[in-house]
Design a protein around this motif. Sequence first.
Motif, short mmCIF file in Angstrom:
data_model
loop_
_atom_site.label_atom_id
_atom_site.label_comp_id
_atom_site.label_asym_id
_atom_site.label_seq_id
_atom_site.Cartn_x
_atom_site.Cartn_y
_atom_site.Cartn_z
N TYR A 1 -5.33 12.30 41.78
CA TYR A 1 -4.73 13.18 40.79
C TYR A 1 -5.24 12.85 39.40
O TYR A 1 -5.61 11.72 39.11
N TYR B 1 -3.64 13.43 35.48
CA TYR B 1 -2.56 13.83 34.61
C TYR B 1 -3.01 13.59 33.18
O TYR B 1 -3.91 12.78 32.93
N VAL C 1 4.20 13.65 30.37
CA VAL C 1 3.08 13.54 31.29
C VAL C 1 2.96 14.89 32.00
O VAL C 1 3.94 15.41 32.54
N PHE D 1 0.86 17.37 34.81
CA PHE D 1 -0.04 17.45 35.97
C PHE D 1 -1.24 18.33 35.64
O PHE D 1 -1.10 19.41 35.06
N SER E 1 -4.73 18.00 41.71
CA SER E 1 -4.71 17.07 42.83
C SER E 1 -5.91 17.35 43.72
O SER E 1 -6.43 18.47 43.77
N SER F 1 -6.56 20.51 45.88
CA SER F 1 -5.44 21.00 46.66
C SER F 1 -4.45 21.77 45.80
O SER F 1 -3.77 22.67 46.30
N GLU F 2 -4.38 21.42 44.54
CA GLU F 2 -3.51 22.16 43.62
C GLU F 2 -3.97 21.91 42.20
O GLU F 2 -4.50 20.84 41.90
N GLU G 1 -1.80 25.27 35.27
CA GLU G 1 -2.36 26.28 34.35
C GLU G 1 -3.27 25.64 33.32
O GLU G 1 -4.15 26.29 32.75
#
Lengths: 110, 113
Positions: free
Chosen positions: B33, B35, B43, B45, B48, B55-56, B59
């Motif tokens: 990940y 961040y 924090v 995101f 990932s 995987s994700e 915006e």
Amino acid sequence: EDKVVQSPLSLVVHEGDTVTLNCSYEVTNFRSLLWYKQEKKAPTFLFMLTSSGIEKKSGRLSSILDKKELFSILNITATQTGDSAVYLCAVSAGGFKTIFGAGTRLFVKA
Amino acid sequence: EPEVTQTPSHQVTQMGQEVILRCVPISNHLYFYWYRQILGQKVEFLVSFYNNEISEKSEIFDDQFSVERPDGSNFTLKIRSTKLEDSAMYFCASSGTGHYGYTFGSGTRLTVV
């Protein structure tokens, strides 16, 4: 929109006091709630909670989750100056992302 | 204790330049990940990565950003054409499972001038 709200935003206590930090959340597809301690740089993992009503404990720190009321608390007993930090609550929700709260800044006075 | 290693610890770059932030996750971890944390803020995101693909993503992670796992150990975040608002602490994290506690690296402080 998923959100994690922590309170209070900041807290000043004296050594030996007990503190309770709060975290409420509204997320879809809740998977777990995590507590981190952030001192100077990277957050360090404290607890992961997935089930309601089961207390996790590590030394003077403990935490519990209420999935019905959508909140968690982090307790620190007999606080020490070394506990001074920002405590982050985060929720892992659907997919792979984790949503963080703004944190509670704890300052423990000697 | 195993740790996530990030380099450099601090990077200063001029607006419009490209930067690559590097991370070495924990060796047996499968999920990676990025961040970021703008000074004084939450924090957030970014992205990932699992099984050699994203995987994700959030915006924030637009076409300016890309990630790569160029070999078996490194995990990089590339930011093209940096902007002043990209200034932040960037944390890499890894986990053995996808949805539970991560181990964070110590971060790279990116300053765009």
